[in-house]
Scaffold this motif. Sequence first.
Motif, PDB file in Angstrom:
ATOM      1  N   SER A 147      -2.482  -1.883  -8.070  1.00 55.40           N
ATOM      2  CA  SER A 147      -1.059  -1.092  -8.155  1.00 55.40           C
ATOM      3  C   SER A 147      -0.728  -0.240  -6.925  1.00 55.40           C
ATOM      4  CB  SER A 147      -0.929  -0.507  -9.610  1.00 55.40           C
ATOM      5  OG  SER A 147      -1.579   0.873  -9.014  1.00 55.40           O
ATOM      6  N   SER A 148      -1.562   0.124  -6.007  1.00 58.49           N
ATOM      7  CA  SER A 148      -1.311   1.188  -5.156  1.00 58.49           C
ATOM      8  C   SER A 148      -1.606   0.326  -3.665  1.00 58.49           C
ATOM      9  CB  SER A 148      -2.096   2.274  -5.157  1.00 58.49           C
ATOM     10  OG  SER A 148      -3.554   1.941  -5.097  1.00 58.49           O
ATOM     11  N   GLY A 149      -1.785  -1.017  -3.691  1.00 57.51           N
ATOM     12  CA  GLY A 149      -1.911  -1.686  -2.587  1.00 57.51           C
ATOM     13  C   GLY A 149      -3.521  -1.843  -1.814  1.00 57.51           C
ATOM     14  N   VAL A 150      -4.609  -1.784  -2.914  1.00 55.38           N
ATOM     15  CA  VAL A 150      -6.028  -1.730  -2.481  1.00 55.38           C
ATOM     16  C   VAL A 150      -6.660  -2.687  -3.548  1.00 55.38           C
ATOM     17  CG1 VAL A 150      -8.038  -0.656  -2.444  1.00 55.38           C
ATOM     18  CG2 VAL A 150      -5.965   0.617  -1.698  1.00 55.38           C
ATOM     19  N   ALA A 151      -7.332  -3.873  -2.798  1.00 59.19           N
ATOM     20  CA  ALA A 151      -8.020  -4.764  -3.696  1.00 59.19           C
ATOM     21  C   ALA A 151      -9.534  -4.131  -3.990  1.00 59.19           C
ATOM     22  CB  ALA A 151      -7.934  -6.040  -3.080  1.00 59.19           C
ATOM     23  N   VAL A 152      -9.896  -4.193  -4.939  1.00 57.25           N
ATOM     24  CA  VAL A 152     -11.400  -3.951  -5.189  1.00 57.25           C
ATOM     25  C   VAL A 152     -12.083  -5.076  -5.802  1.00 57.25           C
ATOM     26  CG1 VAL A 152     -12.822  -2.448  -6.361  1.00 57.25           C
ATOM     27  CG2 VAL A 152     -10.793  -1.345  -5.892  1.00 57.25           C
ATOM     28  N   ARG A 162     -12.145  -2.356   4.692  1.00 54.52           N
ATOM     29  CA  ARG A 162     -11.224  -2.960   5.706  1.00 54.52           C
ATOM     30  C   ARG A 162      -9.797  -3.218   5.097  1.00 54.52           C
ATOM     31  NH1 ARG A 162     -13.356  -8.721   6.197  1.00 54.52           N
ATOM     32  NH2 ARG A 162     -14.431  -8.667   4.153  1.00 54.52           N
ATOM     33  N   TRP A 163      -8.870  -3.471   6.202  1.00 55.23           N
ATOM     34  CA  TRP A 163      -7.686  -3.721   5.821  1.00 55.23           C
ATOM     35  C   TRP A 163      -7.548  -5.154   6.097  1.00 55.23           C
ATOM     36  CZ3 TRP A 163      -3.483  -0.499   4.043  1.00 55.23           C
ATOM     37  CH2 TRP A 163      -4.251   0.743   3.995  1.00 55.23           C
ATOM     38  N   LEU A 164      -6.948  -5.942   5.203  1.00 55.00           N
ATOM     39  CA  LEU A 164      -6.834  -7.328   5.225  1.00 55.00           C
ATOM     40  C   LEU A 164      -5.426  -7.484   6.018  1.00 55.00           C
ATOM     41  CD1 LEU A 164      -7.662  -8.375   1.599  1.00 55.00           C
ATOM     42  CD2 LEU A 164      -9.092  -8.524   3.727  1.00 55.00           C
ATOM     43  N   ASN A 165      -4.355  -6.619   5.769  1.00 54.47           N
ATOM     44  CA  ASN A 165      -3.075  -6.676   6.740  1.00 54.47           C
ATOM     45  C   ASN A 165      -2.705  -5.268   6.439  1.00 54.47           C
ATOM     46  OD1 ASN A 165      -1.453  -6.412   4.226  1.00 54.47           O
ATOM     47  ND2 ASN A 165      -2.138  -8.463   3.647  1.00 54.47           N
ATOM     48  N   PRO A 166      -1.623  -5.043   7.119  1.00 56.46           N
ATOM     49  CA  PRO A 166      -1.211  -3.630   7.105  1.00 56.46           C
ATOM     50  C   PRO A 166      -0.644  -3.186   5.891  1.00 56.46           C
ATOM     51  CG  PRO A 166      -0.070  -4.781   9.117  1.00 56.46           C
ATOM     52  CD  PRO A 166      -1.003  -5.835   8.052  1.00 56.46           C
ATOM     53  N   ASN A 167      -0.795  -4.171   4.795  1.00 53.66           N
ATOM     54  CA  ASN A 167      -0.068  -3.530   3.590  1.00 53.66           C
ATOM     55  C   ASN A 167      -1.052  -3.829   2.537  1.00 53.66           C
ATOM     56  OD1 ASN A 167       2.635  -2.822   4.320  1.00 53.66           O
ATOM     57  ND2 ASN A 167       3.035  -4.973   4.386  1.00 53.66           N
ATOM     58  N   LYS A 168      -2.428  -4.089   2.795  1.00 50.67           N
ATOM     59  CA  LYS A 168      -3.385  -4.337   1.657  1.00 50.67           C
ATOM     60  C   LYS A 168      -4.844  -4.091   2.216  1.00 50.67           C
ATOM     61  CE  LYS A 168      -5.060  -8.070  -1.199  1.00 50.67           C
ATOM     62  NZ  LYS A 168      -4.923  -9.643  -1.869  1.00 50.67           N
ATOM     63  N   ALA A 169      -5.526  -3.210   1.614  1.00 48.82           N
ATOM     64  CA  ALA A 169      -6.917  -2.640   1.885  1.00 48.82           C
ATOM     65  C   ALA A 169      -7.733  -3.478   0.837  1.00 48.82           C
ATOM     66  CB  ALA A 169      -7.011  -1.211   2.009  1.00 48.82           C
ATOM     67  N   LEU A 170      -8.943  -3.538   1.426  1.00 47.61           N
ATOM     68  CA  LEU A 170     -10.241  -4.128   0.625  1.00 47.61           C
ATOM     69  C   LEU A 170     -11.177  -2.992   0.459  1.00 47.61           C
ATOM     70  CD1 LEU A 170     -11.499  -6.300  -0.826  1.00 47.61           C
ATOM     71  CD2 LEU A 170     -12.335  -7.208   1.460  1.00 47.61           C
ATOM     72  N   TYR A 190       1.037  -1.308  -0.162  1.00 44.12           N
ATOM     73  CA  TYR A 190       0.062   0.084   0.066  1.00 44.12           C
ATOM     74  C   TYR A 190       0.923   1.091   0.186  1.00 44.12           C
ATOM     75  CZ  TYR A 190      -3.095   3.816   1.553  1.00 44.12           C
ATOM     76  OH  TYR A 190      -3.951   4.817   1.617  1.00 44.12           O
ATOM     77  N   ASP A 191       0.479   1.970  -0.893  1.00 48.32           N
ATOM     78  CA  ASP A 191       1.078   3.481  -1.012  1.00 48.32           C
ATOM     79  C   ASP A 191       0.006   4.563  -1.327  1.00 48.32           C
ATOM     80  OD1 ASP A 191       2.411   5.649  -2.270  1.00 48.32           O
ATOM     81  OD2 ASP A 191       4.023   4.545  -2.842  1.00 48.32           O
TER      82      ASP A 191
END
Length: 257
Positions: free
Chosen positions: A108-113, A129-137, A75-76
């Motif tokens: 590409s920026s750390g977010v799953a849609v 929500r956040w699935l882990n500290p580096n990947k949001a959903l 995530y960035d």
Amino acid sequence: MVWDCWFYCLKCEARWASHTLNFFGVASPEEWEGLWTKELVYFRKSEAFPSSFGDLTAWLRRGEIEAADIPCATYDANKFREVLEQIRALTVEPPEVFQPKVVHLCASSGVAVVFVPQLPKTRTCGATRWLNPNKALIQLSLRYKTDDHLWFSFYHEAGHILLHGKRDVFIEEQGVRDPLEQEKEQEANEFATTMLIKPADLKRFLASGQRLSKARIEQFATVIGIAPGIVVGRLQHDGVLPNSHCNDLKQRFEWVD
């Protein structure tokens, strides 16, 4: 956007059949209840949530499963802001064009849609929500089936990611929230509103005092680079345009079997 009848695979005579527990990734009903009650603690605090807790957890779990199949960069936040600006231009495209591009750009920026149809007893437009500290959903349901609602929901959820904490879980329903939750929802609303139509652009558009014809709305939408249905939705929300006017400028979506 494909409806694949996944929910109905969970229905069987035994309430907690093995495939249902496997779907949720738990070993027992007690583990399911403990996990999801903790995950959705504020859901239990609200007296006005219209969704069934069980159906809501199934919908959210489906989003988790689909998100696991989306490879994401770390995530960035700055990259995500850039991506959101690029996605505005996709609002004029049909779903078969914008959906894969939105998924790719956000990943590409750390977010799953993910796009997951609502279940019979869920009444939510989206969730974050956040699935882990580096990947949001970001999970969207296409509840109202028009482009103005879909894109507002998307940018609203994006606002939660950029503005709020990684431990927060946001589910968009009409429920009673404490003042802090209400403040966060308002912040996300303002973020979405500003991302879609800049206040200065809207002010100039309305300042002319000319009649809000379909042609003027379409011209304005072209100038600012978004779908005209989004402009219609904003004007209706602000009370500038009656809810019965110009709805044919909105793009309608349906799930494909």
